[in-house]
Write a protein that holds these residues in place. Structure first.
Motif, PDB file in Angstrom:
ATOM      1  N   THR A   1     -14.829  -6.999  -6.442  1.00  0.00           N
ATOM      2  CA  THR A   1     -15.130  -6.055  -7.075  1.00  0.00           C
ATOM      3  C   THR A   1     -16.498  -4.975  -5.923  1.00  0.00           C
ATOM      4  N   ALA A   2     -16.678  -4.961  -5.271  1.00  0.00           N
ATOM      5  CA  ALA A   2     -17.832  -4.618  -4.534  1.00  0.00           C
ATOM      6  C   ALA A   2     -17.120  -2.748  -4.751  1.00  0.00           C
TER       7      ALA A   2
ATOM      8  N   ALA B   1       0.914   3.991  -2.959  1.00  0.00           N
ATOM      9  CA  ALA B   1      -0.013   5.804  -2.678  1.00  0.00           C
ATOM     10  C   ALA B   1       1.810   6.409  -2.803  1.00  0.00           C
TER      11      ALA B   1
ATOM     12  N   THR C   1     -12.261  -0.633   4.200  1.00  0.00           N
ATOM     13  CA  THR C   1     -11.546  -0.651   4.014  1.00  0.00           C
ATOM     14  C   THR C   1     -10.914  -0.492   5.578  1.00  0.00           C
TER      15      THR C   1
ATOM     16  N   LEU D   1       0.869  -0.574  -0.297  1.00  0.00           N
ATOM     17  CA  LEU D   1       0.214   0.401  -0.454  1.00  0.00           C
ATOM     18  C   LEU D   1       0.635   1.007   0.397  1.00  0.00           C
TER      19      LEU D   1
ATOM     20  N   LEU E   1      -5.055  10.334  -4.803  1.00  0.00           N
ATOM     21  CA  LEU E   1      -6.525   9.939  -4.307  1.00  0.00           C
ATOM     22  C   LEU E   1      -6.445   8.266  -5.627  1.00  0.00           C
TER      23      LEU E   1
ATOM     24  N   VAL F   1      -8.381   7.402   1.551  1.00  0.00           N
ATOM     25  CA  VAL F   1      -9.457   6.687   1.057  1.00  0.00           C
ATOM     26  C   VAL F   1     -10.722   7.478   1.268  1.00  0.00           C
TER      27      VAL F   1
ATOM     28  N   PRO G   1     -18.326  -0.195  -7.945  1.00  0.00           N
ATOM     29  CA  PRO G   1     -19.463   1.292  -7.785  1.00  0.00           C
ATOM     30  C   PRO G   1     -19.529   2.317  -7.227  1.00  0.00           C
ATOM     31  N   LEU G   2     -18.524   2.118  -5.552  1.00  0.00           N
ATOM     32  CA  LEU G   2     -17.799   3.424  -5.354  1.00  0.00           C
ATOM     33  C   LEU G   2     -17.111   3.989  -5.954  1.00  0.00           C
TER      34      LEU G   2
ATOM     35  N   THR H   1     -20.392   7.363   0.429  1.00  0.00           N
ATOM     36  CA  THR H   1     -19.754   6.877  -0.130  1.00  0.00           C
ATOM     37  C   THR H   1     -18.618   6.468   0.639  1.00  0.00           C
TER      38      THR H   1
ATOM     39  N   ALA I   1      -6.168   0.864  -5.245  1.00  0.00           N
ATOM     40  CA  ALA I   1      -5.243  -0.732  -3.824  1.00  0.00           C
ATOM     41  C   ALA I   1      -7.037  -0.745  -3.068  1.00  0.00           C
ATOM     42  N   THR I   2      -7.761  -0.122  -3.329  1.00  0.00           N
ATOM     43  CA  THR I   2      -8.846  -0.579  -2.716  1.00  0.00           C
ATOM     44  C   THR I   2      -9.714  -1.950  -3.178  1.00  0.00           C
TER      45      THR I   2
ATOM     46  N   THR J   1      -8.145  -4.513  -2.185  1.00  0.00           N
ATOM     47  CA  THR J   1      -8.700  -5.151  -0.975  1.00  0.00           C
ATOM     48  C   THR J   1      -9.388  -5.866  -0.799  1.00  0.00           C
ATOM     49  N   ILE J   2     -10.550  -4.825  -1.526  1.00  0.00           N
ATOM     50  CA  ILE J   2     -11.812  -5.844  -0.888  1.00  0.00           C
ATOM     51  C   ILE J   2     -12.627  -6.647  -2.430  1.00  0.00           C
TER      52      ILE J   2
ATOM     53  N   LEU K   1     -10.301  12.074   1.024  1.00  0.00           N
ATOM     54  CA  LEU K   1     -10.412  12.791   0.248  1.00  0.00           C
ATOM     55  C   LEU K   1     -11.669  13.251  -1.039  1.00  0.00           C
TER      56      LEU K   1
ATOM     57  N   TRP L   1      -4.415   3.058   5.700  1.00  0.00           N
ATOM     58  CA  TRP L   1      -5.240   3.874   4.636  1.00  0.00           C
ATOM     59  C   TRP L   1      -6.315   4.471   4.572  1.00  0.00           C
TER      60      TRP L   1
ATOM     61  N   ALA M   1     -17.589  -7.563   0.945  1.00  0.00           N
ATOM     62  CA  ALA M   1     -17.490  -6.824   0.756  1.00  0.00           C
ATOM     63  C   ALA M   1     -18.676  -5.923  -0.212  1.00  0.00           C
ATOM     64  N   TRP M   2     -19.330  -7.225  -0.891  1.00  0.00           N
ATOM     65  CA  TRP M   2     -20.841  -6.913  -1.301  1.00  0.00           C
ATOM     66  C   TRP M   2     -21.805  -6.934  -0.865  1.00  0.00           C
TER      67      TRP M   2
ATOM     68  N   LEU N   1      -8.882  -3.701   6.643  1.00  0.00           N
ATOM     69  CA  LEU N   1      -7.733  -4.299   5.680  1.00  0.00           C
ATOM     70  C   LEU N   1      -7.075  -3.701   5.757  1.00  0.00           C
ATOM     71  N   MET N   2      -7.165  -2.329   5.750  1.00  0.00           N
ATOM     72  CA  MET N   2      -5.925  -0.630   4.698  1.00  0.00           C
ATOM     73  C   MET N   2      -5.815  -0.645   5.825  1.00  0.00           C
TER      74      MET N   2
ATOM     75  N   LEU O   1      -4.846   5.137  -4.521  1.00  0.00           N
ATOM     76  CA  LEU O   1      -5.551   4.344  -3.321  1.00  0.00           C
ATOM     77  C   LEU O   1      -6.324   3.737  -3.840  1.00  0.00           C
ATOM     78  N   LEU O   2      -7.848   4.248  -4.470  1.00  0.00           N
ATOM     79  CA  LEU O   2      -8.621   3.897  -4.870  1.00  0.00           C
ATOM     80  C   LEU O   2      -8.436   2.222  -5.831  1.00  0.00           C
TER      81      LEU O   2
ATOM     82  N   VAL P   1     -17.211   7.768  -6.600  1.00  0.00           N
ATOM     83  CA  VAL P   1     -16.458   8.867  -5.940  1.00  0.00           C
ATOM     84  C   VAL P   1     -16.466   9.902  -7.978  1.00  0.00           C
TER      85      VAL P   1
ATOM     86  N   LEU Q   1     -21.332  -3.496   0.832  1.00  0.00           N
ATOM     87  CA  LEU Q   1     -22.127  -2.521   0.234  1.00  0.00           C
ATOM     88  C   LEU Q   1     -24.247  -2.832  -0.093  1.00  0.00           C
TER      89      LEU Q   1
END
Lengths: 477, 406
Positions: free
Chosen positions: A217-218, A154, B200, A150, A204, B211, A221-222, B192, A210-211, A214-215, B214, B207, B139-140, B203-204, A207-208, A226, B143
């Motif tokens: 395919t969910a 960054a 996150t 991460l 940003l 995320v 949409p986030l 959001t 990286a999101t 991390t998590i 920002l 960070w 995560a789903w 897990l993050m 980082l997105l 953004v 969400l």
């Protein structure tokens, strides 16, 4: 511009287009044919390419300095998601796709798209190459990812966006310098101001990405929210600012139309002040303030009874008082508009002389030197007054106007401003005022004839305001 | 009488929060573990009440819902979530008092937002529990639960604001409902941010902060700037509209009074909030054509009301974003019905409202009639000039303002 200069510029453009087009094609070619990179999953590539292209075609200009460009963000999010094996080719392909904007097709531009193509592909490739370096160092193997990776993402994103901004900037400098010569380069000197938001967006973006790693395919949409809500928010803001400015422009233009002699005056003065400001190196905020001050500087006159404005002989003290009073009323009105405060200052003070004499606006002492912005407005206003037709005489020549300005430099006008104005005017190559030398009497006679022509034009445009009476008619009232 | 709905809801809310807080805190302390997390989020929720963001409609959304979303994802189970929320809401009310907002609107917003927050917490945590163990990735699950809760939050908030607001200001519930719906983009941005953090953080780690914060920060900046520009734009139009008055070519204050009255009537009738904004601009500028006159008396100068309307429209039409407004001004003097016809459908409601408002203001301030006499004049023109639906609204607005007896 002379014929030879135009041809030279055209040749330069062709050379640049060929060069940049070849550059872009070469980079793409290398990436496609060499085994270093594999193309990313289309299911991921297509939505990001679509978003990138959309934002490229719809950059939002928030003010003269701040461009909201989410395309950097999209680029780096995509790069992180594609991974180090696919980031560079994926990004280069995205950049290539954005090359032909609809606006370019409708306006039949060829130079812009081709040069953009090379520029964007080069910048995107450089940026994502840097990012991939960091990602490989971090040992990115897939998701989920741990802290060290991460951190690499960054830091890599920050460097990548700096590289992107810098490469883009250098290329634009190069192109503009070649095509237009040094002078137009000045507005781009604020690289620092552009780089900071770009770095923020790039950071940003990484980082997105990286999101997502991390998590899963969910995150998509986030991420989409953004991108788009942020963009929408800025776009609404930019549109509203534009609405505000165009409203007052349109309003003043329409109100000026009822008064033949000032028609177009405000627009020209606004253009002149902007030119002087740029010549003197003002930044975006200052230029905007100047522009607004120019737009409102004559609004006060709209409230003054016609007979006073149109009078040929000197005003009596009473009449002068009445005129000033009406101007003050309008200034009071405008003071209720928060953001216009500083501009009203400038506008109300623009009749003051550089050496402290002359008429000062409310709140200023006789003997005070007016602000530099007021001096700029004074020069622009005077130049237009001399080079346009008034009720009592027709326009005089541009050299005559220059001479007048220089004659009163140091007393009525700021000499630095006068010289900046003349220099800017000559560089732009525009000509105002009469092309023939006229005596005063000749100028006055021609004025009467001109009014007939303008009256006819009004009928053609469907405006049927009761026209301002010509000077003589007023005396019947 | 007034605000009785607000009072009833507030009592209900107070009771619910008190019961929830006590019961759930007791339960947690008894079971021992999750209280630390609950307390943390309660403090954050309370603190975030200090901040709010302006929406395009001009209202504000409290930012406390952001951390509430994150809390609903991170805290284990409905009980803990409700504990955190209820304590947080109590603290939040304290924060709001400390900020000393004496604005009554702030009260009704607090009630609406608190009720919605609690509902969100329930729906989301229940959904999360129900959906867990499905084949979807975690995560789903998170969400989808947040989306379910979010929809409920948004709708409930709009409903409560409309329900309370209609009583207070006699505004049409349709207007208030649409107004609340305008806020969707801001709500989406806040949600959001909260969702990103909640999803996150485990897990993050640290960070999660950039995320989540920002992207929201960028949008917040844009919303704030949009709001201040919207306000100054309105101020500018108001200033420009008064130029004829300052030039002694129109009666002083007529433009602002007409606009004021017209806006009240439009909200009462239930126009869309965007239409109300356009109506305000049109009402302010409806007499701007007078600037072309050489003296204030229209007839004496040899012109008619229609001429003024037409010239005003021509002036306004020069502004690219005010084309609709220009149309409204152009037809403001048209009769709403011609002899022998049914109503003229081409006359927009906005123009009809402006016509009535302007005529009433003229009657009362220029001709110095009493309010009832002014109303009578309007009624007498209800065959062709003044749409009876509009004059009925005028009567209600005047009654609500206490100008005439109800």
């Amino acid at each position: 511009m002379s014929r030879a200069a135009v041809q030279r510029q055209h040749r330069t453009k062709i050379h640049l287009a060929v060069g940049f087009g070849a550059l872009g094609a070469a980079i793409l070619g290398v990436l496609v044919w060499m085994p270093w990179q594999t193309f990313p999953d289309l299911r991921l590539w297509i939505p990001f390419a679509t978003a990138f292209v959309y934002f490229e075609w719809h950059t939002v200009e928030v003010n003269d300095r701040l461009f909201a460009s989410p395309s950097v963000m999209v680029l780096l999010t995509a790069a992180v998601i594609f991974g180090p094996e696919s980031a560079v080719i994926g990004a280069a392909a995205m950049a290539a796709v954005g090359l032909i904007a609809p606006a370019d097709i409708s306006e039949r531009r060829w130079f812009q798209p081709i040069v953009n193509f090379g520029q964007q592909v080069a910048s995107a490739t450089a940026a994502t190459a840097v990012l991939s370096l960091f990602m490989s160092v971090g040992g990115l193997t897939g998701w989920p990812i741990v802290d060290a990776e991460l951190l690499m993402i960054a830091i890599g994103s920050v460097f990548a966006s700096i590289v992107y901004g810098f490469v883009n900037y250098r290329m634009v400098l190069f192109i503009v310098g070649r095509v237009y010569g040094r002078l137009e380069v000045r507005p781009w000197s604020h690289i620092g101001a552009i780089l900071l938001p770009m770095t923020g967006m790039g950071f940003l973006g990484g980082l997105l990405g990286a999101t997502y790693l991390t998590i899963g395919t969910a995150a998509l949409p986030l991420i989409a929210v953004v991108f788009f809500v942020g963009y929408m928010a800025f776009e609404s803001y930019a549109r509203l600012r534009e609405a505000q400015e165009s409203t007052i422009r349109g309003f003043i233009k329409a109100l000026e139309a009822k008064d033949l002699y000032t028609r177009g005056h405000t627009e020209r003065v606004a253009r002149f002040t902007e030119m002087i400001g740029k010549q003197m190196g003002f930044d975006g905020t200052q230029l905007e303030r100047l522009r607004w001050a120019a737009l409102i500087h004559d609004v006060g006159k709209l409230a003054v009874p016609r007979e006073l404005i149109r009078k040929r002989s000197r005003l009596t003290d009473e009449e002068y008082e009445a005129m000033q009073q009406h101007v003050h009323f309008v200034e009071d009105l405008l003071e209720d508009v928060d953001f216009l405060q500083p501009m009203i200052e400038i506008a109300s003070n623009h009749h003051a002389h550089y050496d402290g004499n002359g008429y000062h606006g409310a709140g200023h002492e006789h003997g005070d030197a007016p602000s530099q912005e007021a001096c700029i407005l004074a020069v622009a206003d005077t130049f237009d007054a001399i080079t346009s037709t008034r009720s009592y005489r027709v326009a005089l020549t541009q050299p005559y106007a220059y001479a007048e300005l220089r004659r009163h430099a140091g007393t009525q006008f700021d000499p630095e401003v006068v010289e900046a104005f003349i220099e800017g005017m000559e560089t732009s190559g525009h000509r105002y005022g009469s092309k023939i030398e006229l005596t005063d009497d000749e100028a006055r006679d021609i004025a009467e004839e001109g009014l007939e022509a303008i009256r006819n034009a009004d009928q053609i445009h469907g405006r049927d305001f009761p026209l301002a009476p010509i000077a003589e008619d007023v005396d019947d009232g | 009488m007034a605000d009785s709905r607000l009072h009833r809801l507030s009592l209900l809310l107070l009771g619910a929060i008190a019961v929830l807080a006590v019961a759930s805190v007791a339960l947690i302390i008894r079971s021992g573990d999750a209280w630390g997390g609950a307390l943390f989020w309660a403090v954050v929720i309370a603190g975030m009440h200090y901040l709010s963001v302006p929406t395009p409609s001009g209202k504000r959304i409290n930012l406390a819902i952001g951390p509430a979303v994150a809390a609903a994802i991170l805290l284990p189970g409905t009980v803990v979530v409700l504990a955190a929320y209820s304590v947080g809401l109590v603290g939040g009310w304290g924060v709001l008092q400390w900020r000393a907002t004496t604005d009554r609107d702030a009260d009704s917003d607090y009630v609406a937002e608190s009720i919605s927050m609690l509902a969100f917490g329930v729906v989301t945590s229940v959904a999360l529990a129900a959906i867990s163990g499905s084949s979807l990735p975690l995560a789903w699950e998170q969400l989808l639960s947040v989306i379910a809760g979010g929809v409920v939050w948004f709708v409930l908030r709009a409903l409560v604001s409309a329900w309370v607001g209609t009583e207070r200001e006699d505004l049409a519930s349709r207007y208030l409902w649409l107004l609340a719906l305008e806020d969707w983009s801001v709500a989406l941005a806040i949600f959001t941010g909260g969702a990103l953090f909640g999803m996150t953080w485990p897990l993050m780690g640290i960070w999660a902060f950039p995320v989540a914060i920002l992207p929201y920060a960028f949008s917040h900046l844009a919303f704030v700037r949009y709001n201040s520009t919207r306000i100054t734009y309105g101020q500018m139009i108001r200033a420009l509209a008064q130029i004829p008055e300052v030039a002694d070519l129109a009666p002083r204050g007529h433009a602002t009074r007409t606009a004021d009255l017209a806006v009240s009537m439009a909200r009462e009738i239930g126009l869309h909030p965007n239409e109300v904004v356009e109506l305000e601009y049109a009402a302010l500028m409806h007499d701007v054509g007078r600037i072309t006159l050489t003296e204030p008396a229209i007839l004496k100068a040899g012109y008619t009301d229609e001429d003024i309307a037409r010239w005003g429209a021509q002036i306004i039409a020069e502004a690219p974003y005010l084309q609709e407004v220009s149309e409204y001004v152009r037809v403001q003097h048209s009769p709403f019905r011609r002899p022998g016809e049914a109503m003229d459908p081409d006359i927009p409601m906005i123009s009809k409202i402006i016509k009535v408002a302007s005529a009433y203001d003229q009657a009362v301030h220029e001709m110095h009639l009493s309010p009832l006499e002014g109303l009578e004049r309007i009624h007498r023109g209800s065959a062709y000039d003044f749409d009876p639906e509009v004059s009925a609204s005028l009567r209600r607005v005047l009654a609500q303002r206490g100008v005439i007896a109800a």
